[in-house]
Design a protein around this motif. Structure first.
Motif: not given
Length: 422
Positions: A244-245, A224-226, A416-418, A237-240
């Motif tokens: 973010e699909k 992932h782009k992290v 921040a969203k997750y 992280y799972g929520q992200m």
């Protein structure tokens, strides 16, 4: 029952009873499973991992066929009625492996276990193929998610109603448990199966640092782009991943996270069980995001010693006072430079890091005595070709770090969203 007839004085009785309760509490309260953060003279409350909040998820599993993604870190401590003294019953904390606990829980039907890198019991070397098999204690089938099959197949999930994911992560992009989480979520999304993540602390959750992955470098050590260090628990992280699909074709998983209690990203947390064979203690876990980059070079990060990810060295570095000789051991059957004298540096007494420290890598590159230093794996670990090029050109560390900042700032807005915790 205790015979209280000899105590004719009410005050004496109450005094002795109070002391008995205090002694009993002291004997049965364990802080072995967590690290405590001290603020002045006060201690924070003990962190409670998601697995221990059984009231939040056991009812979701009753009457269902359950698969569990687990390894040696998947443990929980629960209060159980037990004898605390001769003829005296009380409560004490008992530690169970999650698989054993759920397998023995009335009304829950555990059907199989999925094992990540290093295996169900956490004994396999890094990169070693983990084979399917059976758990000797419960008789449950174990399906490997490391080797030729990193994603559960349709056949693996047949008859499964819900998958429980409970694995201790260390918060580095190239630590493959988040990649296993991705594939489990993807397979379950395709099959219409719910995933429940029992959250655990991130021991490197107090900072965000490192180059952000370039998508052309995507691999199992970077999906992932992290940044290399992303500052999130595995539940966040799972929520992200979901939000973010990032799953194939943008599908989303029916995901539920059982949260931690008494935790923030600044909470110090000492892991009670090593998360993999070559991360034996808190120091190795703290240094891991910086020293793992040596896995893409001809420098050893201490595999084959008892100081894994706390030292580095190579036969091809300038001779120094600190030396070590890797030998085969648990988690490193064939360590880099086995039986060869390595020169390097011991970092066991260094201060804990709150950033990725490139000085170790840069210093080693400057001391190399062979033309070869980097290998093809380095770019996959770094997630970018730029870092190797910058080090080879002699770009100072502070200048290298500046080239990460724009991408890190963009990632922080996504992160921040997750977030579940402060």
């Amino acid at each position: 029952m205790i015979n209280f007839k000899p105590f004719k004085s009410t005050y004496l009785f109450l005094f002795l009873l109070l002391n008995f309760q205090l002694i009993s509490y002291a004997q049965n309260t364990s802080i072995k499973s967590v690290g405590l953060k001290v603020q002045g003279e006060r201690q924070q409350e003990i962190v409670k991992v998601g697995a221990e909040s059984t009231q939040l998820y056991l009812h979701l599993l009753k009457g269902k066929n359950v698969a569990i993604v687990a390894n040696q870190t998947s443990v929980l401590s629960v209060l159980e009625r037990a004898a605390i003294a001769p003829n005296v019953m009380g409560s004490k904390k008992v530690t169970h492996h999650l698989v054993d606990y759920l397998h023995n829980y009335n009304g829950i039907k555990v059907k199989k276990v999925f094992a990540p890198e290093h295996g169900f019991r956490g004994k396999a070397d890094a990169g070693e193929v983990v084979k399917d098999g059976f758990d000797t204690k419960t008789g449950l089938p174990i399906v490997s998610l490391y080797g030729k099959n990193k994603k559960p197949s349709e056949a693996h999930l047949k008859g499964v109603d819900v998958v429980v994911f409970d694995i201790q992560d260390v918060g580095a992009r190239f630590y493959t448990y988040i990649s296993s989480l991705h594939y489990v979520m993807e397979a379950c999304a395709e099959a219409g199966i719910e995933v429940i993540v029992l959250d655990r602390p991130n021991p490197n959750g107090h900072y965000i640092d490192g180059p952000v992955l370039e998508l052309e470098q995507t691999s199992f050590v970077g999906m992932h782009k992290v940044p290399v260090v992303y500052g999130m628990t595995i539940g966040e992280y799972g929520q992200m991943i979901n939000g973010e699909k990032w799953l194939t074709n943008g599908i989303q998983c029916d995901l539920k996270v059982i949260p931690l209690e008494n935790y923030t990203h600044q909470t110090e947390y000492s892991l009670p069980i090593k998360p993999s064979p070559n991360l034996p203690n808190d120091k190795s876990i703290n240094l891991y995001p910086s020293l793992c980059l040596f896995e893409g070079t001809n420098v050893s990060a201490g595999r084959g010693t008892e100081m894994q990810f706390q030292i580095y060295g190579s036969p091809f570095l300038t001779k120094s006072d600190f030396t070590f000789m890797p030998q085969a051991n648990e988690g490193a059957k064939y360590p880099k430079f086995k039986n060869q004298l390595c020169y390097g540096e011991n970092l066991q007494e260094t201060a804990n890091l709150n950033k990725i420290d490139l000085s170790f890598l840069i210093n080693a590159y400057k001391q190399k005595t062979s033309k070869e230093f980097f290998n093809n794996f380095f770019t996959k670990l770094a997630g970018t070709k730029k870092l190797q090029e910058q080090i080879e050109k002699g770009v100072p560390e502070q200048e290298i770090r500046k080239t990460w900042q724009k991408d890190i700032d963009a990632f922080k807005l996504i992160r921040a969203k997750y977030l579940i915790y402060e």
